[in-house]
Design an enzyme around this catalytic site. Structure first.
Site, PDB file in Angstrom:
ATOM      1  N   VAL A 198       0.846  -1.191   0.000  1.00  0.00           N
ATOM      2  CA  VAL A 198       0.000   0.000   0.000  1.00  0.00           C
ATOM      3  C   VAL A 198       0.887   1.249   0.000  1.00  0.00           C
ATOM      4  CG1 VAL A 198      -1.744   1.242   1.357  1.00  0.00           C
ATOM      5  CG2 VAL A 198      -1.889  -1.235   1.131  1.00  0.00           C
ATOM      6  N   GLY A 199       2.081   1.122   0.611  1.00  0.00           N
ATOM      7  CA  GLY A 199       3.071   2.209   0.537  1.00  0.00           C
ATOM      8  C   GLY A 199       2.708   3.407   1.390  1.00  0.00           C
ATOM      9  N   ASN A 223       5.616   4.482  13.464  1.00  0.00           N
ATOM     10  CA  ASN A 223       5.877   3.455  12.460  1.00  0.00           C
ATOM     11  C   ASN A 223       7.253   3.710  11.856  1.00  0.00           C
ATOM     12  OD1 ASN A 223       6.002   1.732  10.319  1.00  0.00           O
ATOM     13  ND2 ASN A 223       4.097   2.395   9.343  1.00  0.00           N
ATOM     14  N   CYS A 256       7.816   0.068   8.283  1.00  0.00           N
ATOM     15  CA  CYS A 256       7.123  -0.382   7.067  1.00  0.00           C
ATOM     16  C   CYS A 256       8.160  -0.879   6.056  1.00  0.00           C
ATOM     17  CB  CYS A 256       6.311   0.762   6.474  1.00  0.00           C
ATOM     18  SG  CYS A 256       5.499   0.281   4.942  1.00  0.00           S
ATOM     19  N   SER A 291       5.079  -5.927   9.000  1.00  0.00           N
ATOM     20  CA  SER A 291       5.106  -7.044   8.050  1.00  0.00           C
ATOM     21  C   SER A 291       6.527  -7.522   7.756  1.00  0.00           C
ATOM     22  CB  SER A 291       4.407  -6.696   6.732  1.00  0.00           C
ATOM     23  OG  SER A 291       3.821  -5.451   6.769  1.00  0.00           O
ATOM     24  N   GLY A 338      -4.687  -7.737  12.417  1.00  0.00           N
ATOM     25  CA  GLY A 338      -4.721  -7.079  11.113  1.00  0.00           C
ATOM     26  C   GLY A 338      -5.377  -7.961  10.067  1.00  0.00           C
TER      27      GLY A 338
HETATM   28  C1  LIG Z   1      -3.055  -3.967   3.920  1.00  0.00           C
HETATM   29  C2  LIG Z   1      -2.136  -3.695   5.072  1.00  0.00           C
HETATM   30  C3  LIG Z   1      -1.833  -2.364   5.396  1.00  0.00           C
HETATM   31  C4  LIG Z   1      -0.987  -2.084   6.472  1.00  0.00           C
HETATM   32  N1  LIG Z   1      -0.720  -0.783   6.792  1.00  0.00           N
HETATM   33  C5  LIG Z   1       0.063  -0.495   7.875  1.00  0.00           C
HETATM   34  C6  LIG Z   1       0.294   0.853   8.268  1.00  0.00           C
HETATM   35  O1  LIG Z   1      -0.225   1.815   7.698  1.00  0.00           O
HETATM   36  N2  LIG Z   1       1.125   1.063   9.329  1.00  0.00           N
HETATM   37  C7  LIG Z   1       1.716   0.042  10.040  1.00  0.00           C
HETATM   38  O2  LIG Z   1       2.436   0.300  11.007  1.00  0.00           O
HETATM   39  N3  LIG Z   1       1.469  -1.243   9.702  1.00  0.00           N
HETATM   40  C8  LIG Z   1       0.673  -1.540   8.641  1.00  0.00           C
HETATM   41  N4  LIG Z   1       0.428  -2.848   8.309  1.00  0.00           N
HETATM   42  C9  LIG Z   1       1.026  -3.922   9.142  1.00  0.00           C
HETATM   43  C10 LIG Z   1       0.038  -4.416  10.197  1.00  0.00           C
HETATM   44  O3  LIG Z   1      -0.339  -3.395  11.097  1.00  0.00           O
HETATM   45  C11 LIG Z   1       0.635  -5.602  10.991  1.00  0.00           C
HETATM   46  O4  LIG Z   1       1.808  -5.173  11.667  1.00  0.00           O
HETATM   47  C12 LIG Z   1       1.003  -6.775  10.096  1.00  0.00           C
HETATM   48  O5  LIG Z   1       0.058  -6.922   9.056  1.00  0.00           O
HETATM   49  C13 LIG Z   1       1.088  -8.091  10.883  1.00  0.00           C
HETATM   50  O6  LIG Z   1      -0.150  -8.358  11.514  1.00  0.00           O
HETATM   51  P1  LIG Z   1      -1.292  -9.315  10.865  1.00  0.00           P
HETATM   52  O7  LIG Z   1      -0.608 -10.610  10.491  1.00  0.00           O
HETATM   53  O8  LIG Z   1      -2.323  -9.482  11.946  1.00  0.00           O
HETATM   54  O9  LIG Z   1      -1.820  -8.619   9.661  1.00  0.00           O
HETATM   55  C14 LIG Z   1      -0.414  -3.149   7.237  1.00  0.00           C
HETATM   56  C15 LIG Z   1      -0.722  -4.483   6.892  1.00  0.00           C
HETATM   57  C16 LIG Z   1      -1.575  -4.767   5.835  1.00  0.00           C
HETATM   58  C17 LIG Z   1      -1.880  -6.200   5.511  1.00  0.00           C
END
Ligand SMILES: Cc1cc2nc3c(=O)[nH]c(=O)nc-3n(C[C@H](O)[C@H](O)[C@H](O)COP(=O)(O)O)c2cc1C
Length: 306
Positions: free
Chosen positions: A69-70, A124, A127, A192, A265
């Site tokens: 998503v960036g 954050n 990322c 991630s 998430g």
């Molecule tokens: C579509 C998507 C968007 C994400 N956007 C952010 C973000 O804006 N900021 C952030 O710190 N982490 C972001 N993450 C990471 C999640 O907050 C989380 O750390 C990561 O997905 C691992 O947790 P999960 O396995 O429950 O998804 C995003 C993850 C996904 C899948």
């Protein structure tokens, strides 16, 4: 049974919405609060609006998703309005703003502009698909992490600062310690994993427009658990565990490893927002059936078994 008070937040349960999933608008965050989340983390934002990468930005894989998503976000002015709109839920469902930037000044500026509307900040610095200078460019480096955290702490006195770490480093405890030494009030582990890649077998083209993206979902749970477990033995501040939590059994593993609070998430995409009520219900039952009086009794349990 599941209530805790941490970082000045009175929580009905330990399950927060993770940054980036359903955290873009006030109405979606209110919906998650109604669905039973103990707290909310917003989608990450910064001073300027950011369009992020072009579609496709997310692809399902076995056991999760890859996303690039960036750090797409509308910028601090628009975000402030969304946050004001969340004031009505904050007494029951605390709101943590996830913020990002490429310098100490930008982090502090975003935090200063929004501090009246949030219960904590999550920085954050992790990322894996952010543009150069943002995200894990900072969180892979203990000195940079230290400098950003200590500058935000100097500028923001009365709002707790949580630092979200990347697993994509040789030793996550080194970064965790740097953040703690700089004054972080808590840590979130993990953002991630990767980045990773999927290719369309028919066309040979990478599926994501950005080619690479961060891996999330149940497949990263063992990595997230390892990070929580090791960090729990290194620092004295509370930990948020995140990465692949889908059932109460996953939640238990993170609590045993040392997480006081949890975030969900990707699994919301599979299970819907009801996941919050389902896990809190099953977790409470498990604790009761096993003779525990409070969730706090099992935090870090795996470390104390001898
Ligand atoms: C579509 C998507 C968007 C994400 N956007 C952010 C973000 O804006 N900021 C952030 O710190 N982490 C972001 N993450 C990471 C999640 O907050 C989380 O750390 C990561 O997905 C691992 O947790 P999960 O396995 O429950 O998804 C995003 C993850 C996904 C899948």
């Amino acid at each position: 049974m599941l209530e805790q008070e941490i970082l000045g937040m009175k929580l009905s349960n330990p399950l927060f919405l993770a940054a980036g999933i359903l955290g873009t608008t006030a109405s979606s965050m209110k919906m998650v609060a109604r669905a039973g989340a103990g707290g909310i983390v917003t989608k990450s934002f910064s001073i300027e609006a950011n369009d992020g990468y072009d579609n496709p930005t997310i692809v399902k894989i076995e056991g999760g998703v890859i996303n690039s998503v960036g750090l797409a976000s509308p910028g601090v002015e628009a975000k402030k309005e969304e946050l004001k709109d969340l004031n009505e839920i904050r007494d029951k469902t605390p709101v943590i703003a996830s913020i990002y930037g490429d310098s100490e000044e930008v982090f502090s500026d975003v935090a200063n502009q929004t501090k009246d509307y949030v219960d904590a900040f999550e920085l954050n610095v992790s990322c894996p698909h952010a543009k150069c200078g943002f995200g894990s460019n900072i969180g892979e480096n203990p000195e940079l992490t230290h400098d950003i955290v200590s500058s935000v702490k100097d500028n923001i006195k009365d709002v707790p600062i949580i630092v979200k770490l990347t697993p994509n480093v040789t030793d996550i405890t080194e970064i965790a310690k740097a953040a703690e030494d700089a004054g972080a009030d808590a840590l979130t582990l993990i953002n991630s994993v990767g980045p990773g890649l999927r290719i369309d077998y028919k066309t040979a083209r990478p599926i994501l427009n950005n080619v690479f993206g961060g891996i999330a979902g149940p497949m990263i749970k063992p990595i997230a658990l390892k990070c929580v477990y090791k960090t729990y033995e290194t620092v004295d501040i509370p930990l948020f565990g995140v990465g692949g939590i889908r059932t109460y059994k996953d939640a238990l593993e993170f609590l045993y490893a040392g997480a006081s609070l949890l975030q969900i998430g990707t699994s919301i995409m599979y299970e819907g927002p009801e996941i919050f009520k389902n896990i809190t219900h099953d977790l409470s039952n498990f604790l009761e059936e096993n003779g525990y009086k409070n969730v706090e009794e099992i935090i870090g349990l795996s470390h104390n078994l001898g």
